[in-house]
Design an enzyme around this catalytic site. Structure first.
Site, mmCIF file in Angstrom:
data_model
loop_
_atom_site.group_PDB
_atom_site.id
_atom_site.type_symbol
_atom_site.label_atom_id
_atom_site.label_comp_id
_atom_site.label_asym_id
_atom_site.label_seq_id
_atom_site.Cartn_x
_atom_site.Cartn_y
_atom_site.Cartn_z
ATOM 1 N N ASP A 1 -8.215 -4.473 -0.653
ATOM 2 C CA ASP A 1 -8.680 -5.110 -1.890
ATOM 3 C C ASP A 1 -8.440 -6.608 -1.914
ATOM 4 O O ASP A 1 -8.980 -7.314 -2.761
ATOM 5 C CB ASP A 1 -7.970 -4.482 -3.096
ATOM 6 C CG ASP A 1 -8.457 -3.074 -3.339
ATOM 7 O OD1 ASP A 1 -9.661 -2.851 -3.135
ATOM 8 O OD2 ASP A 1 -7.653 -2.218 -3.704
ATOM 9 N N HIS B 1 0.857 -1.190 0.000
ATOM 10 C CA HIS B 1 0.000 0.000 0.000
ATOM 11 C C HIS B 1 0.885 1.229 0.000
ATOM 12 O O HIS B 1 1.976 1.201 0.576
ATOM 13 C CB HIS B 1 -0.902 -0.001 1.250
ATOM 14 C CG HIS B 1 -2.024 0.963 1.154
ATOM 15 N ND1 HIS B 1 -1.881 2.298 1.439
ATOM 16 C CD2 HIS B 1 -3.304 0.782 0.773
ATOM 17 C CE1 HIS B 1 -3.036 2.897 1.250
ATOM 18 N NE2 HIS B 1 -3.919 2.019 0.850
HETATM 19 N N1 ACO Z 1 4.142 -7.443 -4.940
HETATM 20 C C1 ACO Z 1 5.489 -7.575 -5.001
HETATM 21 N N2 ACO Z 1 6.366 -6.598 -4.674
HETATM 22 C C2 ACO Z 1 5.824 -5.430 -4.261
HETATM 23 C C3 ACO Z 1 4.442 -5.223 -4.172
HETATM 24 C C4 ACO Z 1 3.582 -6.279 -4.517
HETATM 25 N N3 ACO Z 1 2.255 -6.153 -4.453
HETATM 26 N N4 ACO Z 1 4.204 -3.947 -3.735
HETATM 27 C C5 ACO Z 1 5.407 -3.388 -3.566
HETATM 28 N N5 ACO Z 1 6.395 -4.280 -3.877
HETATM 29 C C6 ACO Z 1 7.846 -4.081 -3.744
HETATM 30 C C7 ACO Z 1 8.367 -3.058 -4.752
HETATM 31 O O1 ACO Z 1 8.756 -3.701 -5.947
HETATM 32 C C8 ACO Z 1 9.538 -2.476 -3.988
HETATM 33 O O2 ACO Z 1 10.591 -3.421 -4.019
HETATM 34 P P1 ACO Z 1 12.135 -2.908 -4.047
HETATM 35 O O3 ACO Z 1 12.319 -2.196 -2.728
HETATM 36 O O4 ACO Z 1 12.911 -4.156 -4.160
HETATM 37 O O5 ACO Z 1 12.248 -1.996 -5.229
HETATM 38 C C9 ACO Z 1 9.044 -2.455 -2.540
HETATM 39 O O6 ACO Z 1 8.057 -3.502 -2.457
HETATM 40 C C10 ACO Z 1 8.442 -1.150 -2.111
HETATM 41 O O7 ACO Z 1 7.356 -0.870 -2.963
HETATM 42 P P2 ACO Z 1 6.950 0.584 -3.418
HETATM 43 O O8 ACO Z 1 7.082 0.656 -4.881
HETATM 44 O O9 ACO Z 1 7.631 1.616 -2.591
HETATM 45 O O10 ACO Z 1 5.442 0.622 -3.056
HETATM 46 P P3 ACO Z 1 4.529 1.842 -3.445
HETATM 47 O O11 ACO Z 1 4.195 2.512 -2.181
HETATM 48 O O12 ACO Z 1 5.075 2.683 -4.511
HETATM 49 O O13 ACO Z 1 3.298 1.105 -4.110
HETATM 50 C C11 ACO Z 1 1.297 -0.074 -4.353
HETATM 51 C C12 ACO Z 1 2.153 0.794 -3.443
HETATM 52 C C13 ACO Z 1 1.049 0.612 -5.705
HETATM 53 C C14 ACO Z 1 -0.060 -0.268 -3.680
HETATM 54 C C15 ACO Z 1 2.025 -1.422 -4.560
HETATM 55 O O14 ACO Z 1 2.233 -2.051 -3.321
HETATM 56 C C16 ACO Z 1 1.269 -2.354 -5.504
HETATM 57 O O15 ACO Z 1 1.413 -2.238 -6.726
HETATM 58 N N6 ACO Z 1 0.420 -3.293 -4.950
HETATM 59 C C17 ACO Z 1 -0.364 -4.154 -5.759
HETATM 60 C C18 ACO Z 1 -1.589 -3.401 -6.289
HETATM 61 C C19 ACO Z 1 -2.626 -3.181 -5.221
HETATM 62 O O16 ACO Z 1 -2.964 -4.091 -4.466
HETATM 63 N N7 ACO Z 1 -3.163 -1.958 -5.160
HETATM 64 C C20 ACO Z 1 -4.214 -1.608 -4.206
HETATM 65 C C21 ACO Z 1 -3.790 -0.550 -3.256
HETATM 66 S S1 ACO Z 1 -5.057 -0.282 -2.038
HETATM 67 C C22 ACO Z 1 -6.146 0.816 -2.734
HETATM 68 O O17 ACO Z 1 -5.857 1.570 -3.634
HETATM 69 C C23 ACO Z 1 -7.552 0.853 -2.180
#
Ligand code: ACO
Length: 432
Positions: A366, A309
């Site tokens: 979600d 998130h």
């Molecule tokens: N699966 C695998 N790896 C992940 C995931 C995931 N779901 N989410 C983040 N990561 C990893 C990133 O690749 C990053 O790895 P790194 O440090 O090796 O580069 C690390 O975790 C940190 O992630 P960020 O990119 O900083 O996370 P950010 O805050 O930008 O993104 C987001 C948040 C978009 C929600 C992301 O976690 C994601 O894409 N999740 C899946 C989609 C999802 O479930 N969205 C719903 C959000 S809730 C809502 O809107 C109601």
């Protein structure tokens, strides 16, 4: 004593006031930065920028805390009445019995959608995106209520109670109409005697001469899903509502812009992606191992949907509540959804995995909301519209804060220009 941060720039020092919120969260007030230093604050995507002071929702992503007007989400979810939570979010206090009754009555009285507006809906192809139809229908509301949507804060606030009730009640009716229109079914009129959620289920699922009477467990689950989405601080769509509202745009127009922002897959559409992922694990007879391995590759397109998130670095408290509710609701309804078992295995596997643990990636709301909506009978293509019904109180409360702020100004961020430097106009003949 008030705290101050000191910015040192080219050997000159600039004091910047420090602001502290109710819960001790702190910000450096950079409002004078450009005037005093000639610099702006750069924060791509506003991830570290407070765009407003707000009294509506407190969110502490590190500790998994979510409170509306001070009330923990766990306590509100323990009494799942979406309408009561909507009132709290919009008006700042839990309603007493009279206020609850009057608010409920306003919602009931304003549920029906005008015949002329139905014609707008019928102008869309039945294959159109439900979110596109919903935002268009909401953006048409000012045309039907010009006296409530004058684009003048003072005048619009005088009619706020009615406008807010129309927005909440009709968004729900429009969603049910979209569902029926796409299925080629006649619209079902709302019934004044039904509760908010039962009325929605009636408008969705009733047949001619056969009213749909939902099981209490289904009403309960729907109330819970909507309530858990009621507000979530300065997310993409709520900030959009505030941004549009700051230009003195009326409530309906501002909400419609929020619905457009919500339609994106990174925001409101993630619950659909979760269901698609769980379904493909099921279809392939996999246990999710392949998805977890792929998610660890670091590629954005392979992320484990429903995990991680933008602000939570801990369990999303809503995910905990909805995950537990899934068990109860499916059991009560006698539904054995294989996707629930897959989701639970996947969650356990990820929570044990170093990759997810070290990155503080936990299930978000979600991860389980799709399963519960499927149990209620909502088809997947309507999931994001359900999110919009739930989020309407948050949009309304945030618009009201903007509209009633005497010191408010139009939202107008700045930028760092990185395009070409000044150059002279070339006549066509001299261009390559
Ligand atoms: N699966 C695998 N790896 C992940 C995931 C995931 N779901 N989410 C983040 N990561 C990893 C990133 O690749 C990053 O790895 P790194 O440090 O090796 O580069 C690390 O975790 C940190 O992630 P960020 O990119 O900083 O996370 P950010 O805050 O930008 O993104 C987001 C948040 C978009 C929600 C992301 O976690 C994601 O894409 N999740 C899946 C989609 C999802 O479930 N969205 C719903 C959000 S809730 C809502 O809107 C109601």
């Amino acid at each position: 004593m008030a705290k101050t941060a000191l910015l040192k720039l080219d050997d000159k020092e600039y004091p910047l006031p420090v602001m502290t919120g109710t819960e001790g969260e702190m910000a450096i007030d950079t409002r004078t930065l450009r005037a005093t230093t000639g610099h702006i604050a750069y924060d791509q995507g506003y991830g570290n920028t407070g765009s407003c002071e707000s009294q509506i929702t407190f969110l502490d992503g590190d500790n998994g805390i979510l409170r509306h007007r001070g009330y923990p989400i766990e306590q509100l979810a323990g009494h799942p009445d979406f309408v009561e939570t909507a009132y709290l979010v919009i008006y700042g206090e839990l309603p007493n019995a009279t206020q609850r009754k009057e608010f409920g009555l306003r919602l009931r009285k304003n549920a029906a959608v005008e015949t002329q507006m139905q014609k707008i809906l019928e102008g869309f192809p039945t294959s159109a995106s439900p979110m596109a139809m919903l935002s268009a229908m909401v953006s048409a509301l000012p045309a039907y209520y010009p006296e409530l949507a004058t684009n003048n804060f003072e005048k619009d606030l005088k009619n706020f109670d009615l406008t807010a009730a129309i927005a909440i009640s009709k968004i729900r009716t429009i969603v049910a109409m979209i569902y029926r229109y796409q299925k080629g079914l006649p619209f079902v009129f709302p019934k004044q005697e039904l509760t908010f959620c039962d009325n929605f289920l009636h408008m969705m699922f009733s047949e001619p001469y056969q009213d749909h009477v939902p099981l209490p467990e289904v009403s309960h689950a729907l109330n819970l899903v909507l309530l858990l989405h009621a507000d979530h601080e300065q997310n993409c769509s709520t900030s959009t509502v505030r941004m549009v509202g700051s230009s003195a745009a009326n409530l309906f127009t501002s909400i419609s812009a929020g619905i457009c922002a919500l339609s994106g897959p990174l925001h409101g559409g993630a619950n659909v992606a979760v269901m698609q992922m769980l379904q493909s694990i099921h279809d392939e007879g996999d246990d999710g191992t392949r998805f977890i391995a792929a998610a660890k590759s670091g590629s954005k397109s392979n992320r484990l949907m429903g995990f991680g998130h933008a602000v939570y670095r801990n369990f999303d408290p809503r995910a905990k509540i909805i995950g537990e509710a899934c068990d109860v609701v499916l059991k009560k309804l006698g539904i054995n959804d294989p996707l629930l078992a897959i989701a639970k295995n996947l969650e356990q596997a990820a929570l044990r995995d170093e990759y997810f643990v070290s990155r503080k990636l936990y299930p978000n709301v979600d991860f389980y909301s799709g399963i519960i909506m499927r149990a209620i009978g909502i088809p997947m293509n309507m999931f994001t519209t359900m999110f919009a019904i739930g989020r309407a109180p948050g949009y309304i409360a945030n618009w009201k804060e903007v509209a009633s702020n005497p010191k408010g100004r139009i939202y107008r961020p700045r930028q760092i220009y990185v395009g070409p430097a000044k150059r002279d106009y070339l006549p066509m003949a001299d261009r390559k």
